[in-house]
Design a protein around this motif. Structure first.
Motif, PDB file in Angstrom:
ATOM      1  N   PRO A 192       0.830  -1.205   0.000  1.00 28.33           N
ATOM      2  CA  PRO A 192       0.000   0.000   0.000  1.00 28.33           C
ATOM      3  C   PRO A 192       0.864   1.256   0.000  1.00 28.33           C
ATOM      4  O   PRO A 192       1.990   1.239   0.488  1.00 28.33           O
TER       5      PRO A 192
ATOM      6  N   ALA B   5       0.840   4.029   1.647  1.00 28.64           N
ATOM      7  CA  ALA B   5       1.321   4.608   2.900  1.00 28.64           C
ATOM      8  C   ALA B   5       2.566   3.896   3.376  1.00 28.64           C
ATOM      9  O   ALA B   5       3.498   4.502   3.893  1.00 28.64           O
ATOM     10  N   ALA B   6       2.603   2.585   3.191  1.00 27.70           N
ATOM     11  CA  ALA B   6       3.748   1.834   3.658  1.00 27.70           C
ATOM     12  C   ALA B   6       4.990   2.191   2.858  1.00 27.70           C
ATOM     13  O   ALA B   6       6.088   2.247   3.380  1.00 27.70           O
TER      14      ALA B   6
ATOM     15  N   GLU C  51       6.440   5.470   3.947  1.00 27.77           N
ATOM     16  CA  GLU C  51       6.917   5.491   5.320  1.00 27.77           C
ATOM     17  C   GLU C  51       8.353   5.967   5.335  1.00 27.77           C
ATOM     18  O   GLU C  51       9.155   5.644   4.475  1.00 27.77           O
ATOM     19  N   GLY C  52       8.635   6.773   6.314  1.00 25.87           N
ATOM     20  CA  GLY C  52       9.983   7.296   6.380  1.00 25.87           C
ATOM     21  C   GLY C  52      10.113   8.604   5.636  1.00 25.87           C
ATOM     22  O   GLY C  52      10.948   9.416   5.954  1.00 25.87           O
TER      23      GLY C  52
ATOM     24  N   VAL D 222       4.474  11.428   5.148  1.00 26.40           N
ATOM     25  CA  VAL D 222       3.558  10.648   5.966  1.00 26.40           C
ATOM     26  C   VAL D 222       3.099  11.393   7.197  1.00 26.40           C
ATOM     27  O   VAL D 222       1.955  11.332   7.593  1.00 26.40           O
ATOM     28  N   GLY D 223       4.032  12.130   7.794  1.00 27.62           N
ATOM     29  CA  GLY D 223       3.687  12.770   9.054  1.00 27.62           C
ATOM     30  C   GLY D 223       2.700  13.910   8.907  1.00 27.62           C
ATOM     31  O   GLY D 223       2.188  14.407   9.889  1.00 27.62           O
ATOM     32  N   LYS D 224       2.425  14.307   7.707  1.00 24.97           N
ATOM     33  CA  LYS D 224       1.581  15.486   7.569  1.00 24.97           C
ATOM     34  C   LYS D 224       0.112  15.117   7.626  1.00 24.97           C
ATOM     35  O   LYS D 224      -0.314  14.148   7.003  1.00 24.97           O
ATOM     36  N   PRO D 225      -0.633  15.907   8.348  1.00 20.50           N
ATOM     37  CA  PRO D 225      -2.051  15.595   8.477  1.00 20.50           C
ATOM     38  C   PRO D 225      -2.695  15.499   7.104  1.00 20.50           C
ATOM     39  O   PRO D 225      -2.407  16.277   6.213  1.00 20.50           O
TER      40      PRO D 225
ATOM     41  N   ALA E 146      -1.739  10.750   4.598  1.00 18.66           N
ATOM     42  CA  ALA E 146      -1.873   9.311   4.463  1.00 18.66           C
ATOM     43  C   ALA E 146      -3.334   8.881   4.518  1.00 18.66           C
ATOM     44  O   ALA E 146      -3.657   7.803   4.952  1.00 18.66           O
ATOM     45  N   ARG E 147      -4.198   9.779   4.091  1.00 24.58           N
ATOM     46  CA  ARG E 147      -5.605   9.488   4.266  1.00 24.58           C
ATOM     47  C   ARG E 147      -6.180   8.652   3.140  1.00 24.58           C
ATOM     48  O   ARG E 147      -7.285   8.167   3.250  1.00 24.58           O
ATOM     49  N   GLY E 148      -5.426   8.536   2.086  1.00 19.54           N
ATOM     50  CA  GLY E 148      -5.925   7.749   0.961  1.00 19.54           C
ATOM     51  C   GLY E 148      -6.367   6.386   1.442  1.00 19.54           C
ATOM     52  O   GLY E 148      -5.788   5.822   2.360  1.00 19.54           O
TER      53      GLY E 148
ATOM     54  N   ALA F 254      -6.487   2.984   2.342  1.00 19.26           N
ATOM     55  CA  ALA F 254      -5.516   1.902   2.297  1.00 19.26           C
ATOM     56  C   ALA F 254      -6.192   0.643   1.811  1.00 19.26           C
ATOM     57  O   ALA F 254      -7.341   0.379   2.125  1.00 19.26           O
TER      58      ALA F 254
ATOM     59  N   PRO G 177      -5.632  -2.942   2.345  1.00 16.70           N
ATOM     60  CA  PRO G 177      -4.821  -3.921   3.050  1.00 16.70           C
ATOM     61  C   PRO G 177      -4.642  -5.169   2.198  1.00 16.70           C
ATOM     62  O   PRO G 177      -5.547  -5.594   1.484  1.00 16.70           O
TER      63      PRO G 177
ATOM     64  N   LYS H  58      -6.311   8.105  11.490  1.00 17.56           N
ATOM     65  CA  LYS H  58      -6.627   9.001  10.372  1.00 17.56           C
ATOM     66  C   LYS H  58      -7.581  10.098  10.819  1.00 17.56           C
ATOM     67  O   LYS H  58      -7.474  11.242  10.375  1.00 17.56           O
TER      68      LYS H  58
ATOM     69  N   GLU I  18      -5.697  12.747  12.562  1.00 12.67           N
ATOM     70  CA  GLU I  18      -4.875  13.589  11.708  1.00 12.67           C
ATOM     71  C   GLU I  18      -5.591  14.843  11.232  1.00 12.67           C
ATOM     72  O   GLU I  18      -4.957  15.803  10.833  1.00 12.67           O
TER      73      GLU I  18
ATOM     74  N   LEU J 131       1.727  -4.217   5.254  1.00 13.68           N
ATOM     75  CA  LEU J 131       0.762  -4.834   4.346  1.00 13.68           C
ATOM     76  C   LEU J 131      -0.637  -4.274   4.567  1.00 13.68           C
ATOM     77  O   LEU J 131      -1.475  -4.283   3.682  1.00 13.68           O
ATOM     78  N   ASN J 132      -0.873  -3.780   5.792  1.00 13.87           N
ATOM     79  CA  ASN J 132      -2.167  -3.179   6.073  1.00 13.87           C
ATOM     80  C   ASN J 132      -2.205  -1.692   5.738  1.00 13.87           C
ATOM     81  O   ASN J 132      -3.178  -1.001   6.061  1.00 13.87           O
TER      82      ASN J 132
ATOM     83  N   GLU K 129       8.387   0.944  10.576  1.00 18.91           N
ATOM     84  CA  GLU K 129       9.777   0.675  10.195  1.00 18.91           C
ATOM     85  C   GLU K 129      10.437  -0.117  11.312  1.00 18.91           C
ATOM     86  O   GLU K 129      10.074   0.032  12.474  1.00 18.91           O
TER      87      GLU K 129
ATOM     88  N   ARG L  22       6.159   6.672  12.591  1.00 22.29           N
ATOM     89  CA  ARG L  22       6.359   8.120  12.594  1.00 22.29           C
ATOM     90  C   ARG L  22       5.053   8.885  12.724  1.00 22.29           C
ATOM     91  O   ARG L  22       5.038  10.011  13.204  1.00 22.29           O
TER      92      ARG L  22
END
Lengths: 1107, 418
Positions: A1019, A1021-1022, A1025-1026, A1030-1033, A1036-1038, A1040, A1042, B100, B103, B142-143, B148, B179
């Motif tokens: 996905p 968001a994964a 990551e890093g 990602v950290g922004k409000p 990552a709302r799309g 997901a 799974p 979410k 956020e 995966l979810n 990390e 994070r």
């Protein structure tokens, strides 16, 4: 201890005056023969032994000690003890530094360095003082109403807020000091050594009770230390000395000065923090002796603080009372002090905190400050009393001394920013609600205020006691106690000295009687009781304008909570006292509202037009005053955090160069690298040395019982993808398969079970048929939780009709014993069964490999080791090479193997003998890593690694262990529909399709069901990551998507014996899917195709262990 | 409802008028005789439920009944950590929904809940810890949840004050890092939801203790309260530690144990710890609040009970754990200590759903992990009540799982062992 008249070595009093302008030429309980130098904000200052930092700062004429939290207003010292809200300082440097101490509580020592904790760039000039001018923008809770948009900026706003917050600086180095805990029991614990507490302790101790008396001050005496009263014909000080001598003469008394009782827990369990290094240099007679070191002085392993954990039959709370500030405009200016503090500094430290003092009070007690100031040679500008004329001996004395008294007046203004310059005094109506006359300005540099006294009901409240409002004293007093405790003296609302002494004596005698002692009465010391003009509550001085439009009237000094803030909270609907506290931060400072809360509650009551009693208080929580983390932790830190357990053979392993692994509290050999051995890079090609290995895996399911010893709950193996392998592990594995290897298995949990009902008990715990076991035989056994999931496993040996020996996993030993005892003691007390842990008694040595029997047969002894006499899964006791041993023929490797229990203190000798005799077979010591590989090749489970509390024995393929015709723990749960689902995750083997990849343990498994048989993409968001996105409000709302997981890798190794990697995994419906391909999702985003196979890779028929 | 909008401009405007014109954040109405839905429990979860009922489902005739003062239970007694890196898909997706919502929560509620995504580290101290971390991180990714695995070196680079010495009693062998995790201002969450729910017409009634549940046959009809009888067709109970007490009123028995869970704060310090650090192995977790206090938590007290205080030896263990991780904090002083009552279910997962009594819904069993779930919990519970059917996100969290055996065992992924 009384002060010497003048300093002998620091020159004339004129020189001293320069150094310490506010130091009186005589008086005080300081030692003028011991001058001390200290630094405040890099300024060198002088003081004396016996000073607190606060008294020394006052003596040096330093007015501004700190800045307030929000408005950065300059603040001076307001109190004289733990109630101090303003003088928060950082003491010491480097590893010794302590943030946020109250200057009033720091015993002065030579070389002390102290600095202010707030103010930027500095104390005198503080740019953030601009907040004081923008205060209307910074109203209570302003931060909840802004900083919201744009959302991305919150991080920046917050960084600014954080920078502007905080008090002192955390130490940057580990604490060099030690702390200890001490347990104590006593008949009577007396909290507070003021007049009431001392009398109570005397009365109880004289009657024979074991008494502990603790006081937070460095000297006992409480208010007697600064009292002008006469007791039993003596000065207060003389009487105090006699009382302390009498107390010390009682045999069963522990005196704890510098000791704060900070917590009152259930069943009269109290915690006391003793600040060992703050003890007076010359302890009074009777005080328990202790080294005279002070905070920050050199130490030689002595204790900085000692935490007492006391269980008391009866607790006497003589905690005294805390003087209340008055609420008037700019009531926080340096120079505004509590009246009692003024007396305190004059009497106790010989420091006069001002040149021209003014008293503002609503009660008589503050008049003492006027008299003390006059006696100290300071001018007394006036006594301002909100009450109209009334009787009162002390007030009369003030007038007799020629001091101006403004009755029916209040302070309505203060001038001066860094020091009071003058006050505005205005007549007030009889009810104190309205101003009714012209104001007058009076010059002064000190305002000694008193709004009455609040009993320190904190501990009483912590103990679960209620509090009640006393109209007479306008304060909360203790109501019904919550435990076996009683409050006395000022802490109980009895403020007069004669009442304190009499009450103290009475409760002391009562307590002795309640503890079973015959009270020994004695005469109560007589004091002169003054006529008292009753207090008139004055919660806020009236003003011509609303508080919103007047200068700030502070309630909580440290957090800058003002009357306006409380009014705003109420306006916005925060009307419960707890809401007001949280919204305005009232009482959230490091003084926990000791000074300000009551005035805040009064302000709230006024807004709500309710009596204070109805508004109530917030909860009093421990600790009474802050306690160092280190003191709470005690000795159990660093290497003593938890004991390190080592086997009796540990030294041998160390000498042999073993690498160790932490398993629970144990240290176990991980593997034994030899000189010249390296790590072998993976993937390896098939090892030529894999002689005798059967290529494995696919052949047959397990049908026969297999014997396993699960040796470790927290087992080794490397977590992230293996890129190399210790050469030693490969060598050790091959030695075990091909010849002879030896392992220290002493960490196994071992429990002996004996008793009439041993069989019945074990039948309920274990799933297999215990009754059917013959004496001398062993069985692999598992125990389930109530939820039917596998909890622990091990070998059970039947040593006698009613005598069993169990092993548990290394990590599970204590838990299993606890579990068994819990069932025995709480559910089945009728069973006659006795459990004994014998883990430490026996050392266990495992001999593994085709040559193990030959080795044993070559040693002297009375045990027959041949197959007929000593079949697989049996136990024998006897003598081996001169040692008394128990030998179990069990195998956790699938090889012919014996596990030998020998008395721990003989273990090393036997081990040496085995090593010596095994030389001919190239006997090879091995560690946990090899043990894991060997068992994985055989598909033996390790509880805690291959299971996680959600794995049933059926999932593991252990149906053969479940006995149908008996009941056992967890059986009913196994019948639940979910436990019978066909698609439960089942334990299987995995082979990497490439034949080379050693899968990381923990790797998740997914289907290969996307079009083209390719694994799905991670996905978004994964993948992000890093990244900063990602950290922004909102980022990552799309939605997901799974990816379904079908299981995970539980164990994974490179098998030197087989020449390829093997893995064990839990896979949904795995047993029915042998031969199927799925994918392992590696953490770097790669997928590895794997094939599902049987979990038994080696010797699937299990023949090798039976030979 | 006429609501003031909060902003810097509102602050400026009101500063000019001496802050005398701020309006109530929420009303304190007298209870009506009848509501469409009653929510029992005015904590974060209850208030969020009411808000989402009004906002997402148009059900505005709602009362939130609170025994004491809103946000005074576990909402005000936690360590404010928010994360979603749970192991099992069911739990992970529920907490991720919540994360979410977090956020955008300040903007949605027009109330700054100070949700601060400063990252959450879950430390590992043994090979088995690292296996579990690998497994959990893999599952999270995966979810669709950010996660990390980080090495001790990376941990040290991010948190210079942490003790990664291999000589430590339990050396740190690595960590998982989320994070997007972080902390929020706990009181503000309750107040923000209360204010927003109130604006949509929800009645928030404090000092109103529910003393009985009224039912007719197998239907719930209303509640008896300390302020009289109130009727409603649907009642949602979300009272954390006291869920068993309320369940007993309906003749239900839940598989819950109520334990004290303590938390501690230090005196305020200048910024020193910029992230959230949790360790299961040495059993403690810590962050630094915006005010500067170190906020610390650890395991539950072993004994069950309703006393919101806890035992001293639990404090000792928590402090030992913190000093093990951060030896430099030994001289820092503990300022306050308190306890909340957590209701722990057998699988450490919540119970959110219908009950055998029609119209009666329960949301409980959050154990030690409730705060982070506040918005998500309210969101799915509102859905469950409005539709009389659980949302797919909470379908697995029904009471039935304890009889069917379909547990979602999150003990391993909980912040600390229960």
């Amino acid at each position: 201890m009384r002060a010497k008249a003048s300093s002998p070595d620091k020159g004339d009093s004129g020189g001293m005056g320069k150094q310490q302008p506010n130091r009186l030429p005589r008086g005080g309980r300081i030692d003028r023969s011991q001058p001390l130098t200290f630094h405040f904000n890099n300024r060198a200052c002088q003081g004396y032994a016996g000073d607190t930092l606060a008294s020394a700062l006052l003596a040096n004429g330093i007015d501004v000690i700190g800045r307030s939290f929000k408005y950065h207003r300059p603040r001076g010292i307001m109190g004289s003890g733990m109630e101090e809200p303003n003088a928060i300082i950082q003491v010491g440097v480097g590893a010794d530094t302590v943030p946020n101490l109250r200057a009033t509580e720091v015993a002065l020592y030579d070389g002390l360095t102290a600095s202010t904790v707030r103010g930027w760039p500095g104390l005198d000039f503080d740019l953030l003082a601009i907040n004081d001018f923008c205060h209307r923008l910074l109203s209570a809770g302003f931060y909840y109403k802004t900083f919201m948009r744009p959302g991305a900026l919150w991080k920046w706003y917050e960084r600014c807020l954080r920078k502007a917050s905080g008090l002192g600086v955390s130490p940057q180095l580990p604490d060099p000091d030690r702390y200890t805990h001490r347990n104590a029991h006593c008949d009577v614990l007396v909290v507070g050594a003021g007049p009431a507490g001392l009398m109570a302790a005397l009365a109880a101790a004289k009657s024979g009770a074991r008494v502990i008396i603790a006081d937070e001050q460095s000297e006992f005496g409480g208010s007697l230390l600064y009292s002008a009263a006469r007791v039993a014909g003596n000065s207060a000080d003389e009487w105090l000395g006699k009382a302390l001598t009498a107390l010390a003469d009682c045999p069963e008394v522990v005196l704890l000065p510098c000791s704060t009782v900070f917590g009152y827990y259930d069943y009269n369990f109290l915690t006391i923090l003793e600040r060992c290094r703050d003890r007076p240099a010359e302890p009074r007679q009777g005080l328990s002796p202790s080294p005279p070191e002070r905070e920050g002085s050199k130490r030689q392993g002595e204790i900085r603080q000692r935490l007492w954990r006391v269980r008391a039959k009866r607790v006497i709370l003589a905690t005294g009372a805390i003087e209340r500030p008055l609420v008037f405009p700019n009531n926080d200016r340096p120079g505004v002090m509590l009246a009692s503090a003024v007396s305190h500094y004059i009497h106790r430290y010989g420091v006069c905190p001002g040149r021209r003092g003014l008293i503002f009070a609503n009660n008589d007690s503050a008049c003492q400050a006027a008299l003390d100031l006059a006696a100290a040679g300071a001018a007394v500008a006036a006594v301002v009393d909100c009450r109209a004329a009334g009787p009162g001996a002390i007030a009369d004395a003030v007038e007799q001394a020629g001091i101006d008294v403004f009755r029916g007046h209040v302070i309505t203004g203060v001038t001066g920013r860094k020091r009071v310059r003058s006050v505005q005094v205005t007549p007030v109506s009889a009810d104190g609600k309205t101003l009714n006359g012209a104001s007058k300005t009076i010059a002064c540099d000190l305002v000694a205020m008193s709004g009455g006294w609040s009993p320190a009901v904190h501990l009483h409240s912590q103990a679960g006691g209620g509090i009640a409002w006393s109209e007479a004293h306008a304060c909360f007093i203790p109501d019904k106690p919550g435990q076996d405790n009683v409050s006395v003296g000022a802490g109980n609302g009895s403020f007069a000295l004669d009442a304190c002494l009499a009450e103290g004596q009475q409760v002391g005698l009562d307590a002795a009687r309640q503890c079973g002692f015959e009270p020994v009465p004695f005469s109560t010391p007589k004091t002169v009781s003054a006529t008292v003009n009753p207090l008139q509550p004055l919660w806020r001085t009236p003003a011509l304008q609303s508080p919103e439009r007047s200068p700030k009237q502070f309630l909580d000094y440290q957090n800058d909570t003002t009357v306006t803030d409380v009014r705003l909270a109420v306006r916005e609907g925060f009307q419960n006292v707890e809401h007001v506290k949280r919204y305005t931060a009232l009482g959230f400072g490091t003084d926990q509202g000791k000074l300000g809360n009551i005035n805040g509650m009064a302000a709230l009551a006024e807004c709500l037009d309710k009596p204070i009693a109805e508004v109530g208080t917030t909860t009093f929580r421990p600790p009474y005053t802050p306690v160092a983390f280190g003191a709470c932790a005690g000795m159990d830190v660093g290497q003593l955090y938890e004991p390190v357990r080592k086997t009796p053979l540990h030294d041998w392993h160390e000498a042999a160069g073993a690498e160790f692994e932490v398993v629970g509290q144990w240290l176990r050999p991980w593997y034994f690298p030899r000189a010249g051995e390296d790590r072998l890079p993976l993937p390896l090609t098939k090892k030529a040395g894999a002689r005798g290995a059967e290529t494995g895996g696919e052949g047959g399911d397990r049908r026969k019982p297999f014997a396993t010893l699960s040796l470790a709950a927290q087992a080794p193996g490397e977590a992230s993808a293996r890129e190399d392998l210790p050469e030693a592990v490969a060598r050790e594995c091959l030695a075990a398969r091909n010849s002879l290897a030896i392992m220290d298995a002493s960490t196994l949990g071992k429990i002996e079970v004996q008793g009439l009902d041993a069989v019945a008990f074990l039948e309920r715990i274990y799933t297999h048929n215990v009754a059917g076991m013959k004496i001398g035989r062993c069985a692999y056994g598992i125990m389930l939780g109530e939820d039917g999931m596998l909890m622990d496993d091990g070998v059970m040996a039947r040593l006698g009709e009613r005598h069993f020996y169990l092993t548990t996993t290394t990590g599970g030993a204590a838990g299993v014993l606890h579990w068994l005892e819990q069932w025995l003691q709480t559910e089945w007390p009728e069973l006659k069964v006795y459990l004994t842990s014998v883990t430490e008694r026996w050392a266990t040595i495992a001999l593994v490999g085709p040559n193990s029997r030959k080795l044993l047969q070559g040693l002297n002894g009375d045990i027959a080791f041949d197959q007929a006499d000593f079949p697989f899964m049996s136990v024998r006791s006897g003598v081996l090479a001169g040692f008394a041993v128990q030998v179990f023929r069990v195998s956790f490797s699938g090889e012919l193997a014996f596990e030998i229990n020998v008395e721990s203190d003989e273990a090393l000798a036997l081990w040496r003998k085995l090593m010596e005799a095994g030389g001919q077979y190239d006997i090879t010591p091995y560690g946990t890593e090899t043990m894991h590989v060997l068992r994985a090749e055989k598909g033996f489970v390790i509880v805690g690694q291959d299971t996680d509390g959600s794995v049933s024995p059926v999932d593991l393929g252990m149906n053969w262990l479940l006995t149908e015709d008996k009941d056992y723990l967890g059986k009913r749960s196994l019948a639940r529909p979910d436990c019978r689902r066909a698609d439960r995750k089942q334990w299987v083997g995995l082979l990497s399709e490439d034949g080379t990849t050693v899968l990381p343990e923990g790797t998740q498994l997914v289907e290969a069901n996307t079009p083209g048989g390719r694994p799905p993409r991670l996905p978004l968001a994964a993948l992000l990551e890093g990244s900063r996105l990602v950290g922004k409000p909102g980022r990552a709302r799309g939605r997901a998507r799974p990816i379904p997981m079908v299981g995970h890798v539980t164990s994974s190794y490179y098998s030197a014996c087989l020449g390829h990697p093997i893995a064990l995994a839990l896979v949904s419906a795995g047993r029915a899917r042998k031969g199927d391909h799925i994918h392992a999702a590696l953490s770097d985003g790669r997928y590895v195709k794997v094939k599902i196979v049987s979990p038994i890779f080696y010797d699937p028929k299990g023949e090798r262990q039976h030979v | 409802m006429n609501k003031q909008k909060y902003s810097i401009f509102a602050l400026l405007r009101n500063a000019v008028s001496y802050n005398e014109n701020w309006r109530q954040a929420w009303r304190s109405p007298e209870p009506k005789k009848k509501y469409d839905v009653i929510i029992v429990g005015g904590g974060g979860h209850g208030l969020a439920t009411a808000y989402y009922l009004a906002r997402e489902h148009g059900i505005r005739n709602v009362a939130v009944l609170e025994k004491g003062w809103i946000g005074g239970g576990n909402t005000g007694r936690n360590t404010t950590i928010v994360r979603s890196n749970y192991l099992w898909t069911e739990a992970a997706l529920l907490y991720e929904k919540s994360l979410k919502l977090w956020e955008g929560l300040s903007q949605e509620l027009n109330y700054n809940v100070m949700f601060s995504q400063r990252g959450v580290y879950n430390l590992g101290h043994s090979l088995q810890d690292m296996r579990d971390i690998e497994r959990r991180v893999g599952a999270n990714r995966l979810n669709g949840i950010d996660a990390e695995v980080v090495t001790p070196g990376q941990i040290k680079a991010a948190i210079p004050i942490i003790n990664i010495s291999p000589k430590a009693r339990y050396p740190i062998s690595g960590a998982s890092l989320q994070r997007r995790g972080g902390v929020a201002r706990h009181d503000a969450v309750a107040w923000g939801f209360a204010r927003a729910a109130d604006a949509l017409g929800v009645d928030i009634i404090q000092q109103c203790e529910v003393t009985g549940l009224n039912r007719q046959a197998d239907r719930v009809t209303g509640v008896e309260t300390s302020r009289g009888r109130i009727t409603a067709d649907k009642i949602g109970v979300v009272v954390a530690g006291h869920a068993s007490v309320l369940a007993a009123m309906a003749g239900l028995r839940f598989p819950l144990e109520s334990h004290p869970l303590q938390a501690y704060v230090s005196e305020p310090l200048k910024p020193i710890l910029d992230t959230v650090v949790m360790s299961n192995g040495v059993h403690g977790y810590i962050s630094q609040s915006d005010k500067g206090e170190l906020v610390i938590g650890a395991g539950v007290d072993a004994y069950t009970g309703y006393g919101q205080r806890g035992s001293f030896h639990t404090i000792e263990h928590a402090m030992q754990a913190i000093i093990e991780l951060f030896p430099l904090f030994s001289r820092v002083r503990m300022l306050r200590q308190w306890g909340g009552i957590v209701d722990v279910s057998p699988d450490a997962c919540p119970i959110i759903g219908k009950t055998p009594v029609q119209g009666l819904y329960f949301n409980c069993g959050w154990g030690t992990g409730g705060f982070k779930a506040t918005p998500g919990s309210g969101w799915v519970f509102a859905h469950t009540i409005a539709r009389d059917n659980p949302h797919e996100l909470n379908a697995a969290f029904g009471l039935e799982r304890f009889t069917s055996g379909a547990l979602i065992d999150e003990h391993g992924a909980a912040a600390v062992a229960h």
